[in-house]
Design a protein around this motif. Structure first.
Motif, PDB file in Angstrom:
ATOM      1  N   ASP A  19       2.091 -17.465 -14.749  1.00 11.98           N
ATOM      2  CA  ASP A  19       1.223 -17.669 -13.571  1.00 11.98           C
ATOM      3  C   ASP A  19       1.889 -17.413 -12.212  1.00 11.98           C
ATOM      4  OD1 ASP A  19      -0.422 -18.486 -15.625  1.00 11.98           O
ATOM      5  OD2 ASP A  19      -0.823 -20.481 -14.839  1.00 11.98           O
ATOM      6  N   GLN A  21       1.230 -15.967  -9.440  1.00 10.08           N
ATOM      7  CA  GLN A  21       0.032 -15.414  -8.800  1.00 10.08           C
ATOM      8  C   GLN A  21      -0.032 -15.854  -7.342  1.00 10.08           C
ATOM      9  OE1 GLN A  21      -2.018 -17.032 -12.567  1.00 10.08           O
ATOM     10  NE2 GLN A  21      -3.638 -15.802 -11.610  1.00 10.08           N
ATOM     11  N   THR A  55       1.421 -14.397 -18.053  1.00  6.47           N
ATOM     12  CA  THR A  55       0.144 -15.111 -18.097  1.00  6.47           C
ATOM     13  C   THR A  55      -0.456 -15.145 -16.704  1.00  6.47           C
ATOM     14  OG1 THR A  55       0.936 -17.360 -17.656  1.00  6.47           O
ATOM     15  CG2 THR A  55       0.967 -16.617 -19.957  1.00  6.47           C
ATOM     16  N   GLN A  56      -1.768 -15.270 -16.705  1.00  7.68           N
ATOM     17  CA  GLN A  56      -2.544 -15.258 -15.470  1.00  7.68           C
ATOM     18  C   GLN A  56      -3.628 -16.326 -15.593  1.00  7.68           C
ATOM     19  OE1 GLN A  56      -4.019 -11.287 -14.817  1.00  7.68           O
ATOM     20  NE2 GLN A  56      -3.818 -11.427 -12.600  1.00  7.68           N
ATOM     21  N   ASP A  57      -3.599 -17.299 -14.689  1.00  7.71           N
ATOM     22  CA  ASP A  57      -4.666 -18.292 -14.614  1.00  7.71           C
ATOM     23  C   ASP A  57      -5.901 -17.524 -14.121  1.00  7.71           C
ATOM     24  OD1 ASP A  57      -4.935 -21.097 -15.103  1.00  7.71           O
ATOM     25  OD2 ASP A  57      -5.084 -21.488 -12.956  1.00  7.71           O
ATOM     26  N   TRP A  58      -7.056 -17.702 -14.788  1.00  4.67           N
ATOM     27  CA  TRP A  58      -8.150 -16.737 -14.602  1.00  4.67           C
ATOM     28  C   TRP A  58      -9.478 -17.457 -14.808  1.00  4.67           C
ATOM     29  CZ3 TRP A  58      -7.422 -12.102 -12.529  1.00  4.67           C
ATOM     30  CH2 TRP A  58      -8.341 -11.072 -12.736  1.00  4.67           C
ATOM     31  N   CYS A  93      -7.421 -19.097  -8.284  1.00  4.04           N
ATOM     32  CA  CYS A  93      -7.344 -18.077  -9.334  1.00  4.04           C
ATOM     33  C   CYS A  93      -8.712 -17.734  -9.919  1.00  4.04           C
ATOM     34  CB  CYS A  93      -6.375 -18.519 -10.432  1.00  4.04           C
ATOM     35  SG  CYS A  93      -4.679 -18.677  -9.836  1.00  4.04           S
ATOM     36  N   ALA A 100      -6.034 -14.559  -7.380  1.00  4.58           N
ATOM     37  CA  ALA A 100      -5.729 -14.498  -8.819  1.00  4.58           C
ATOM     38  C   ALA A 100      -4.765 -13.369  -9.154  1.00  4.58           C
ATOM     39  CB  ALA A 100      -7.016 -14.326  -9.617  1.00  4.58           C
ATOM     40  N   PHE A 102      -1.397 -11.085  -9.322  1.00  5.96           N
ATOM     41  CA  PHE A 102       0.028 -11.409  -9.395  1.00  5.96           C
ATOM     42  C   PHE A 102       0.649 -11.289  -8.011  1.00  5.96           C
ATOM     43  CE2 PHE A 102      -0.675  -9.988 -13.853  1.00  5.96           C
ATOM     44  CZ  PHE A 102      -0.278 -11.162 -14.477  1.00  5.96           C
ATOM     45  N   ILE A 108       5.330  -6.255 -12.697  1.00  4.18           N
ATOM     46  CA  ILE A 108       4.424  -6.458 -13.834  1.00  4.18           C
ATOM     47  C   ILE A 108       4.453  -5.307 -14.843  1.00  4.18           C
ATOM     48  CG2 ILE A 108       2.879  -7.995 -12.573  1.00  4.18           C
ATOM     49  CD1 ILE A 108       0.977  -5.687 -12.156  1.00  4.18           C
ATOM     50  N   VAL A 114      -0.616  -9.202 -21.208  1.00  2.14           N
ATOM     51  CA  VAL A 114      -0.993 -10.211 -20.217  1.00  2.14           C
ATOM     52  C   VAL A 114      -2.014 -11.138 -20.872  1.00  2.14           C
ATOM     53  CG1 VAL A 114      -2.069 -10.664 -17.971  1.00  2.14           C
ATOM     54  CG2 VAL A 114      -0.637  -8.617 -18.279  1.00  2.14           C
ATOM     55  N   ARG A 116      -4.689 -13.941 -20.240  1.00  4.48           N
ATOM     56  CA  ARG A 116      -5.497 -14.593 -19.207  1.00  4.48           C
ATOM     57  C   ARG A 116      -6.103 -15.849 -19.801  1.00  4.48           C
ATOM     58  NH1 ARG A 116      -8.209  -9.184 -16.532  1.00  4.48           N
ATOM     59  NH2 ARG A 116      -6.575  -8.884 -14.962  1.00  4.48           N
TER      60      ARG A 116
END
Ligand code: VGL
Ligand code: ZN
Length: 208
Positions: A19, A21, A55-58, A93, A100, A102, A108, A114, A116
Protein backbone atom coordinates in the motif's frame (compact mmCIF):
# COMPACT_ATOMS: atom_id res chain seq x y z
CA UNK A 1 26.20 -7.05 -13.05
CA UNK A 2 28.08 -9.91 -11.31
CA UNK A 3 27.77 -8.32 -7.86
CA UNK A 4 24.12 -7.57 -8.47
CA UNK A 5 23.43 -11.20 -9.34
CA UNK A 6 25.13 -12.41 -6.16
CA UNK A 7 22.84 -10.12 -4.14
CA UNK A 8 19.66 -11.49 -5.71
CA UNK A 9 17.37 -13.33 -3.32
CA UNK A 10 16.26 -16.86 -4.20
CA UNK A 11 13.08 -17.21 -6.23
CA UNK A 12 11.48 -18.80 -3.15
CA UNK A 13 11.81 -15.46 -1.34
CA UNK A 14 9.30 -12.77 -2.33
CA UNK A 15 9.10 -9.10 -1.41
CA UNK A 16 5.62 -7.82 -0.49
CA UNK A 17 5.29 -4.06 -0.91
CA UNK A 18 2.18 -3.00 0.96
CA UNK A 19 0.00 0.00 0.00
CA UNK A 20 2.62 2.63 -0.91
CA UNK A 21 -0.10 4.90 -2.30
CA UNK A 22 -0.60 8.66 -2.46
CA UNK A 23 -3.37 8.66 0.17
CA UNK A 24 -1.02 7.06 2.74
CA UNK A 25 1.74 9.60 2.12
CA UNK A 26 1.97 13.20 3.40
CA UNK A 27 -0.73 15.28 1.70
CA UNK A 28 -2.97 12.22 1.24
CA UNK A 29 -6.38 11.50 2.75
CA UNK A 30 -5.04 9.05 5.37
CA UNK A 31 -1.45 10.21 5.56
CA UNK A 32 0.97 8.01 7.50
CA UNK A 33 3.63 10.26 9.07
CA UNK A 34 6.83 10.11 6.97
CA UNK A 35 5.17 7.52 4.72
CA UNK A 36 7.03 8.83 1.68
CA UNK A 37 10.46 8.43 3.33
CA UNK A 38 10.57 4.70 2.58
CA UNK A 39 10.15 4.91 -1.21
CA UNK A 40 13.84 5.23 -2.10
CA UNK A 41 14.84 2.33 0.14
CA UNK A 42 11.97 0.14 -1.10
CA UNK A 43 12.99 0.81 -4.72
CA UNK A 44 16.56 -0.25 -3.90
CA UNK A 45 15.39 -3.43 -2.14
CA UNK A 46 13.09 -4.38 -5.04
CA UNK A 47 16.17 -4.69 -7.26
CA UNK A 48 17.37 -7.63 -5.10
CA UNK A 49 14.19 -9.68 -5.65
CA UNK A 50 12.91 -11.55 -8.69
CA UNK A 51 9.55 -12.04 -6.96
CA UNK A 52 7.98 -8.65 -6.16
CA UNK A 53 4.31 -8.31 -5.17
CA UNK A 54 2.59 -4.93 -4.77
CA UNK A 55 -0.67 -4.36 -2.95
CA UNK A 56 -3.06 -1.51 -3.46
CA UNK A 57 -5.89 -0.51 -1.11
CA UNK A 58 -8.77 -0.16 -3.59
CA UNK A 59 -12.17 0.78 -2.15
CA UNK A 60 -15.45 1.51 -3.90
CA UNK A 61 -17.01 4.91 -3.13
CA UNK A 62 -19.02 4.83 0.11
CA UNK A 63 -17.04 1.86 1.49
CA UNK A 64 -18.19 0.63 4.91
CA UNK A 65 -14.77 1.42 6.44
CA UNK A 66 -15.29 5.13 5.71
CA UNK A 67 -16.63 7.28 8.58
CA UNK A 68 -18.76 9.12 6.01
CA UNK A 69 -20.77 5.89 5.53
CA UNK A 70 -21.80 5.97 9.22
CA UNK A 71 -23.94 9.01 10.10
CA UNK A 72 -22.81 10.61 13.38
CA UNK A 73 -19.43 8.88 13.34
CA UNK A 74 -16.07 10.61 12.95
CA UNK A 75 -12.83 9.23 11.48
CA UNK A 76 -10.85 7.05 13.91
CA UNK A 77 -13.96 6.10 15.93
CA UNK A 78 -14.95 2.43 15.80
CA UNK A 79 -18.09 0.45 14.92
CA UNK A 80 -19.01 -3.19 15.41
CA UNK A 81 -19.31 -5.11 12.15
CA UNK A 82 -20.31 -8.78 11.65
CA UNK A 83 -16.60 -9.65 11.59
CA UNK A 84 -15.58 -7.61 14.66
CA UNK A 85 -14.54 -4.08 15.58
CA UNK A 86 -13.79 -1.82 12.63
CA UNK A 87 -11.88 1.47 12.83
CA UNK A 88 -13.55 4.14 10.69
CA UNK A 89 -11.23 5.99 8.33
CA UNK A 90 -11.38 9.15 6.28
CA UNK A 91 -12.45 8.36 2.69
CA UNK A 92 -9.26 7.03 1.09
CA UNK A 93 -7.95 4.99 -1.85
CA UNK A 94 -11.18 5.19 -3.84
CA UNK A 95 -10.85 3.05 -6.97
CA UNK A 96 -9.33 5.05 -9.82
CA UNK A 97 -8.77 8.23 -7.77
CA UNK A 98 -5.44 10.08 -7.62
CA UNK A 99 -5.12 9.11 -3.96
CA UNK A 100 -5.34 5.42 -4.81
CA UNK A 101 -2.41 5.65 -7.23
CA UNK A 102 0.99 4.37 -6.16
CA UNK A 103 3.47 6.98 -4.91
CA UNK A 104 4.77 8.47 -8.17
CA UNK A 105 8.39 7.58 -7.38
CA UNK A 106 7.69 3.91 -6.54
CA UNK A 107 9.41 1.59 -9.06
CA UNK A 108 6.24 -0.36 -9.85
CA UNK A 109 7.66 -1.91 -13.03
CA UNK A 110 9.58 -4.40 -10.83
CA UNK A 111 6.31 -6.07 -9.76
CA UNK A 112 5.08 -9.37 -11.18
CA UNK A 113 1.60 -8.97 -9.70
CA UNK A 114 -0.53 -6.29 -8.05
CA UNK A 115 -3.11 -7.39 -5.49
CA UNK A 116 -6.00 -4.95 -5.09
CA UNK A 117 -7.93 -5.34 -1.85
CA UNK A 118 -10.83 -3.70 -0.04
CA UNK A 119 -13.18 -3.96 -3.01
CA UNK A 120 -16.05 -5.57 -1.10
CA UNK A 121 -18.28 -2.67 0.04
CA UNK A 122 -19.21 -4.46 3.28
CA UNK A 123 -15.82 -5.79 4.47
CA UNK A 124 -12.52 -4.00 5.01
CA UNK A 125 -9.34 -5.77 3.95
CA UNK A 126 -6.10 -4.86 5.70
CA UNK A 127 -4.27 -8.07 4.87
CA UNK A 128 -2.84 -8.92 1.47
CA UNK A 129 -4.13 -12.50 2.02
CA UNK A 130 -7.65 -12.28 3.49
CA UNK A 131 -10.42 -9.76 3.99
CA UNK A 132 -11.03 -8.69 7.59
CA UNK A 133 -13.36 -11.65 8.16
CA UNK A 134 -10.02 -13.56 8.07
CA UNK A 135 -11.54 -16.17 5.71
CA UNK A 136 -12.26 -14.60 2.28
CA UNK A 137 -9.01 -15.02 0.31
CA UNK A 138 -7.49 -12.47 -2.08
CA UNK A 139 -5.76 -15.20 -4.12
CA UNK A 140 -2.24 -14.16 -3.12
CA UNK A 141 -1.54 -17.37 -1.19
CA UNK A 142 -2.46 -19.48 -4.23
CA UNK A 143 -0.20 -17.38 -6.44
CA UNK A 144 2.78 -17.63 -4.09
CA UNK A 145 2.26 -21.36 -3.48
CA UNK A 146 2.11 -22.09 -7.18
CA UNK A 147 5.37 -20.19 -7.68
CA UNK A 148 7.11 -22.05 -4.83
CA UNK A 149 7.53 -19.04 -2.55
CA UNK A 150 8.17 -19.98 1.10
CA UNK A 151 9.80 -16.86 2.53
CA UNK A 152 8.48 -13.30 2.61
CA UNK A 153 9.91 -9.89 3.38
CA UNK A 154 7.32 -7.17 4.00
CA UNK A 155 7.68 -3.41 3.68
CA UNK A 156 5.20 -0.54 3.28
CA UNK A 157 2.25 1.26 4.88
CA UNK A 158 0.90 1.19 7.43
CA UNK A 159 3.12 -0.90 9.71
CA UNK A 160 0.43 -1.24 12.41
CA UNK A 161 -2.46 -2.06 10.03
CA UNK A 162 -1.98 -3.51 6.57
CA UNK A 163 1.65 -4.59 7.02
CA UNK A 164 0.87 -6.16 10.42
CA UNK A 165 -2.28 -7.99 9.25
CA UNK A 166 -0.44 -9.27 6.17
CA UNK A 167 2.50 -10.48 8.28
CA UNK A 168 0.21 -12.26 10.77
CA UNK A 169 -1.72 -14.02 8.02
CA UNK A 170 1.52 -14.97 6.24
CA UNK A 171 2.92 -16.51 9.43
CA UNK A 172 -0.38 -18.36 10.00
CA UNK A 173 -0.16 -19.72 6.43
CA UNK A 174 3.32 -21.10 7.18
CA UNK A 175 5.63 -18.61 5.45
CA UNK A 176 8.88 -17.51 7.09
CA UNK A 177 8.19 -13.79 7.53
CA UNK A 178 10.39 -10.75 8.10
CA UNK A 179 9.09 -7.18 8.43
CA UNK A 180 11.61 -4.44 7.63
CA UNK A 181 10.57 -1.73 10.09
CA UNK A 182 13.09 0.69 8.56
CA UNK A 183 11.07 0.42 5.32
CA UNK A 184 7.64 0.79 6.97
CA UNK A 185 5.84 3.60 8.81
CA UNK A 186 2.93 3.45 11.30
CA UNK A 187 -0.32 5.35 11.86
CA UNK A 188 0.01 4.61 15.63
CA UNK A 189 -3.57 5.04 16.78
CA UNK A 190 -3.94 4.58 20.58
CA UNK A 191 -0.91 2.33 20.96
CA UNK A 192 -1.63 0.36 17.79
CA UNK A 193 2.07 0.24 16.88
CA UNK A 194 3.15 -1.39 20.16
CA UNK A 195 0.21 -3.83 19.94
CA UNK A 196 1.11 -4.70 16.35
CA UNK A 197 4.75 -5.36 17.19
CA UNK A 198 3.72 -7.54 20.15
CA UNK A 199 1.32 -9.56 17.97
CA UNK A 200 3.88 -10.00 15.19
CA UNK A 201 6.59 -11.17 17.62
CA UNK A 202 4.15 -13.63 19.24
CA UNK A 203 3.35 -15.05 15.78
CA UNK A 204 7.04 -15.65 15.06
CA UNK A 205 7.47 -12.74 12.62
CA UNK A 206 11.06 -11.44 12.54
CA UNK A 207 11.15 -7.68 13.06
CA UNK A 208 14.23 -6.15 11.44
C1 VGL B 1 -4.74 0.85 5.68
C2 VGL B 1 -6.28 1.79 7.07
C3 VGL B 1 -7.26 1.66 6.12
C4 VGL B 1 -3.32 0.43 5.48
C5 VGL B 1 -5.70 0.70 4.71
O1 VGL B 1 -2.88 0.32 4.31
O2 VGL B 1 -2.62 0.21 6.49
N1 VGL B 1 -5.04 1.39 6.86
N2 VGL B 1 -6.96 1.11 4.93
ZN1 ZN C 1 -8.39 1.15 3.38
Amino acid sequence: MGAQRLAMRAMTHALLVIDIQADFCPGGALAVPQGDEIVTGVNALMRDFTEVVLTQDWHPEGHSSFATAHPGKAPFETVEMDYGTQVLWPDHCVQGSAGAAFHPALAIDRAKIVIRKGGNPRIDSYSAFFENDRTTPTGLHGYLKERGVTTLTLVGLALDFCVCYSALDAARLGYAVTVRRDLARAIDLDGSLAAAERAMRAAGVALD
